[in-house]
Scaffold this motif. Sequence first.
Motif, PDB file in Angstrom:
ATOM      1  N   LEU A 205       0.815  -1.212   0.000  1.00 29.27           N
ATOM      2  CA  LEU A 205       0.000   0.000   0.000  1.00 29.27           C
ATOM      3  C   LEU A 205       0.851   1.266   0.000  1.00 29.27           C
ATOM      4  O   LEU A 205       0.537   2.245  -0.698  1.00 29.27           O
ATOM      5  N   LEU A 206       1.951   1.296   0.772  1.00 33.05           N
ATOM      6  CA  LEU A 206       2.802   2.479   0.800  1.00 33.05           C
ATOM      7  C   LEU A 206       3.423   2.731  -0.570  1.00 33.05           C
ATOM      8  O   LEU A 206       3.500   3.880  -1.024  1.00 33.05           O
ATOM      9  N   GLY A 207       3.842   1.659  -1.230  1.00 31.05           N
ATOM     10  CA  GLY A 207       4.416   1.823  -2.560  1.00 31.05           C
ATOM     11  C   GLY A 207       3.424   2.418  -3.544  1.00 31.05           C
ATOM     12  O   GLY A 207       3.765   3.293  -4.338  1.00 31.05           O
ATOM     13  N   VAL A 208       2.170   1.948  -3.496  1.00 30.48           N
ATOM     14  CA  VAL A 208       1.132   2.499  -4.373  1.00 30.48           C
ATOM     15  C   VAL A 208       0.925   3.980  -4.092  1.00 30.48           C
ATOM     16  O   VAL A 208       0.870   4.811  -5.001  1.00 30.48           O
ATOM     17  N   LEU A 209       0.814   4.335  -2.806  1.00 30.27           N
ATOM     18  CA  LEU A 209       0.593   5.732  -2.433  1.00 30.27           C
ATOM     19  C   LEU A 209       1.738   6.614  -2.911  1.00 30.27           C
ATOM     20  O   LEU A 209       1.520   7.693  -3.479  1.00 30.27           O
ATOM     21  N   LEU A 210       2.966   6.172  -2.694  1.00 26.33           N
ATOM     22  CA  LEU A 210       4.126   6.967  -3.113  1.00 26.33           C
ATOM     23  C   LEU A 210       4.168   7.134  -4.627  1.00 26.33           C
ATOM     24  O   LEU A 210       4.480   8.221  -5.132  1.00 26.33           O
ATOM     25  N   SER A 211       3.866   6.076  -5.364  1.00 24.17           N
ATOM     26  CA  SER A 211       3.928   6.173  -6.827  1.00 24.17           C
ATOM     27  C   SER A 211       2.887   7.150  -7.362  1.00 24.17           C
ATOM     28  O   SER A 211       3.185   7.971  -8.236  1.00 24.17           O
ATOM     29  N   VAL A 212       1.658   7.093  -6.824  1.00 21.57           N
ATOM     30  CA  VAL A 212       0.610   7.996  -7.300  1.00 21.57           C
ATOM     31  C   VAL A 212       0.930   9.447  -6.933  1.00 21.57           C
ATOM     32  O   VAL A 212       0.845  10.352  -7.778  1.00 21.57           O
ATOM     33  N   VAL A 213       1.308   9.679  -5.680  1.00 20.84           N
ATOM     34  CA  VAL A 213       1.612  11.048  -5.238  1.00 20.84           C
ATOM     35  C   VAL A 213       2.780  11.622  -6.033  1.00 20.84           C
ATOM     36  O   VAL A 213       2.744  12.773  -6.494  1.00 20.84           O
ATOM     37  N   ALA A 251      13.424   3.649  -3.398  1.00 20.47           N
ATOM     38  CA  ALA A 251      14.153   3.155  -2.231  1.00 20.47           C
ATOM     39  C   ALA A 251      13.284   2.199  -1.408  1.00 20.47           C
ATOM     40  O   ALA A 251      13.767   1.161  -0.924  1.00 20.47           O
ATOM     41  N   HIS A 252      12.014   2.536  -1.270  1.00 19.50           N
ATOM     42  CA  HIS A 252      11.092   1.666  -0.530  1.00 19.50           C
ATOM     43  C   HIS A 252      10.940   0.310  -1.223  1.00 19.50           C
ATOM     44  O   HIS A 252      10.953  -0.742  -0.568  1.00 19.50           O
ATOM     45  N   GLU A 253      10.814   0.351  -2.549  1.00 23.52           N
ATOM     46  CA  GLU A 253      10.635  -0.902  -3.302  1.00 23.52           C
ATOM     47  C   GLU A 253      11.865  -1.794  -3.185  1.00 23.52           C
ATOM     48  O   GLU A 253      11.756  -3.024  -3.101  1.00 23.52           O
ATOM     49  N   ARG A 254      13.035  -1.191  -3.160  1.00 24.81           N
ATOM     50  CA  ARG A 254      14.269  -1.985  -3.060  1.00 24.81           C
ATOM     51  C   ARG A 254      14.385  -2.679  -1.711  1.00 24.81           C
ATOM     52  O   ARG A 254      14.946  -3.775  -1.606  1.00 24.81           O
ATOM     53  N   HIS A 258       7.814  -7.271  -0.028  1.00 22.67           N
ATOM     54  CA  HIS A 258       6.626  -7.491  -0.873  1.00 22.67           C
ATOM     55  C   HIS A 258       6.384  -6.246  -1.732  1.00 22.67           C
ATOM     56  O   HIS A 258       5.357  -5.597  -1.634  1.00 22.67           O
ATOM     57  N   PRO A 259       7.360  -5.905  -2.588  1.00 24.07           N
ATOM     58  CA  PRO A 259       7.245  -4.669  -3.374  1.00 24.07           C
ATOM     59  C   PRO A 259       6.139  -4.758  -4.428  1.00 24.07           C
ATOM     60  O   PRO A 259       5.862  -5.819  -4.975  1.00 24.07           O
ATOM     61  N   SER A 260       5.489  -3.626  -4.683  1.00 25.82           N
ATOM     62  CA  SER A 260       4.531  -3.593  -5.787  1.00 25.82           C
ATOM     63  C   SER A 260       5.268  -3.640  -7.114  1.00 25.82           C
ATOM     64  O   SER A 260       4.753  -4.164  -8.100  1.00 25.82           O
ATOM     65  N   LEU A 261       6.483  -3.108  -7.140  1.00 26.08           N
ATOM     66  CA  LEU A 261       7.348  -3.202  -8.317  1.00 26.08           C
ATOM     67  C   LEU A 261       8.703  -3.720  -7.859  1.00 26.08           C
ATOM     68  O   LEU A 261       9.420  -3.038  -7.123  1.00 26.08           O
ATOM     69  N   ASP A 262       9.036  -4.927  -8.251  1.00 22.32           N
ATOM     70  CA  ASP A 262      10.326  -5.508  -7.885  1.00 22.32           C
ATOM     71  C   ASP A 262      11.398  -4.900  -8.788  1.00 22.32           C
ATOM     72  O   ASP A 262      11.548  -5.285  -9.950  1.00 22.32           O
ATOM     73  N   GLY A 514      11.699 -18.599 -10.630  1.00 19.40           N
ATOM     74  CA  GLY A 514      12.018 -19.368  -9.433  1.00 19.40           C
ATOM     75  C   GLY A 514      12.082 -18.526  -8.189  1.00 19.40           C
ATOM     76  O   GLY A 514      11.344 -17.605  -7.960  1.00 19.40           O
ATOM     77  N   ARG A 515      13.095 -18.863  -7.330  1.00 21.17           N
ATOM     78  CA  ARG A 515      13.191 -18.213  -6.034  1.00 21.17           C
ATOM     79  C   ARG A 515      13.609 -16.752  -6.170  1.00 21.17           C
ATOM     80  O   ARG A 515      13.375 -15.949  -5.280  1.00 21.17           O
ATOM     81  N   GLU A 516      14.259 -16.383  -7.294  1.00 15.50           N
ATOM     82  CA  GLU A 516      14.696 -15.004  -7.460  1.00 15.50           C
ATOM     83  C   GLU A 516      13.521 -14.048  -7.430  1.00 15.50           C
ATOM     84  O   GLU A 516      13.651 -12.894  -7.053  1.00 15.50           O
ATOM     85  N   LEU A 517      12.331 -14.519  -7.806  1.00 13.21           N
ATOM     86  CA  LEU A 517      11.148 -13.679  -7.809  1.00 13.21           C
ATOM     87  C   LEU A 517      10.258 -13.950  -6.595  1.00 13.21           C
ATOM     88  O   LEU A 517       9.134 -13.505  -6.550  1.00 13.21           O
ATOM     89  N   ALA A 518      10.790 -14.622  -5.630  1.00  8.72           N
ATOM     90  CA  ALA A 518       9.942 -15.020  -4.509  1.00  8.72           C
ATOM     91  C   ALA A 518       9.310 -13.841  -3.808  1.00  8.72           C
ATOM     92  O   ALA A 518       8.218 -13.921  -3.273  1.00  8.72           O
ATOM     93  N   GLY A 519      10.002 -12.677  -3.806  1.00  7.62           N
ATOM     94  CA  GLY A 519       9.444 -11.513  -3.128  1.00  7.62           C
ATOM     95  C   GLY A 519       8.624 -10.630  -4.017  1.00  7.62           C
ATOM     96  O   GLY A 519       8.167  -9.585  -3.589  1.00  7.62           O
ATOM     97  N   THR A 520       8.448 -11.017  -5.264  1.00 14.11           N
ATOM     98  CA  THR A 520       7.706 -10.169  -6.187  1.00 14.11           C
ATOM     99  C   THR A 520       6.226 -10.200  -5.888  1.00 14.11           C
ATOM    100  O   THR A 520       5.638 -11.253  -5.731  1.00 14.11           O
ATOM    101  N   ALA A 521       5.648  -9.003  -5.824  1.00 12.98           N
ATOM    102  CA  ALA A 521       4.211  -8.923  -5.579  1.00 12.98           C
ATOM    103  C   ALA A 521       3.471  -8.918  -6.870  1.00 12.98           C
ATOM    104  O   ALA A 521       3.931  -8.369  -7.835  1.00 12.98           O
TER     105      ALA A 521
END
Length: 521
Positions: A205-213, A251-254, A258-262, A514-521
């Motif tokens: 949710l924070l990532g979405v808010l930051l991207s829109v703002v 920075a938040h996504e990195r 559970h980033p909205s954009l990995d 595989g596991r490299e994308l395990a944290g991708t939302a």
Amino acid sequence: MEPHENTGHPRRWAILGVLVVSLLVVVLDNTILNVALRTLADPVHGLGASQGELEWSINSYTLVFAGLLFTFGVLGDRNGRRRFLLIGLALFGLASLLSAYAQSPAQLIAARALMGVGGAAIMPVTLSIISNVFDPRERARAIGIWAGAVGLAVAIGPILGGALLESFWWGSVFLINVPVVTIGLVLVAVLVPESRDPHPGRVDLLGVLLSVVGLVALTYGIIDGGEHGFGRPTVWAAIVGGLAVLAWFIAHERGSDHPSLDVRLFRVPRFAAPVAIVGLVFFAAMGVLFFSSFYLQLVRGYSPLETGLLFLPFAGAQLVFAPRSAAMVRRYGGKAVAVVGLTLTSVALGAFAVVDETTPIWIVLLFYFLQGVGMANIMPPATESIMSALPREKAGVGSAVSNTIRQIGSALGVAVLGSVLSASYRANIATAVDALPASARDAATESISGAYAAAAQLGPAGPRLVAAANESYVSAMHWAAGLAAAVAALGILVVLRWIPGRAAGPSAAPAVGGRELAGTA
């Protein structure tokens, strides 16, 4: 399972047809709007929208769309793609009704933002469903047809919009979405199977808010600066603040699990390069389509319907060539096809820098055709490269990123090129309006639409103001077209540096799975 067995859904081609109908409503609306811009600027027959308000009527949709695609791609994967497709279509239909009956530019901008919410629910799940119901061997062909549907909507939109404006009030260009949405809802409910990601990520949710703002602040600063000048502190506060928020977003996504954009995806050239190309091409192309609509309707005097028909070579070229692009990639390689497509697009956009009030219209049509051919040979191979860089269960991530960058590129293209156009137009026309009354001078300086409205009230002095406005607008268009061509040409460098040639095989795809994308939302 034997290699020759097809793993696709038995009704996959019928499902693709339903998805095309759902996609049409999203693309149709924006292409219809292009020919309605002049009418919306008219204070008598439209809403009297300013240049900035017209840009926001486009960008309120695209920015909300872009900001929510990340999350809605994940929510669709988690809660059901069919369900989100139905919700998105219903919201889009409601927002279309509100847009049709808006009483002011502000109401239209707000309704368009709601339309962006619906579009964000529709667009990512269409590609996700394609990736899940089609065998990988058929996916490129299906995506080519999907891209061809975009070309179909681009072709239908301006003509339909022009025909509606010839016979009905401006709200009809939004009201026409309602029957398309109704058909889409019925077909989706009957034919499309439900599907989900078996291992969905959490919502950021924070990532979405930051991207829109961040995107809204940046775009607001660019549009406001172009309309009223860049010498005011509020403009730069919005631009710098928007960039700072977007830096916070990255920075938040990195650091998020559970980033909205990995952002790790952008380390993979097969994924990052086509995403960059999509953004650059739509930045350039959508900005040019925005100002060329005013050129055709005001400077050249064509009606909305005639303007829609003049866009037909651009759309028709995409219809014809997009479905064939996959075969071209197999024969010549993605790098060669993309370079040719980008070169044609750059040349076509740059050609508007030599167009004036008397250029034969067949030459303008040729430029539109070349642009359509170029983009038809960029988008399908780029989209396929993006989608094939991810495992099938993460299709929502690929479609969200691809469409987000496309929408961001479109919004910034309209904002930046529109601002260049506005600033250049104001500088060009300043000396021609010095002797006019204050109200006429302000209207003529704001935009070419304002100049035409003011000229209608000036009597014998009106034709001189129209001539000055046309000359100023064409000169400003030249600068914007040159910048658009340079941005598109930058994509050629990206392709030459990072897109693999024919020798590259599909082995690169698992690198991000595989596991490299395990944290991708």
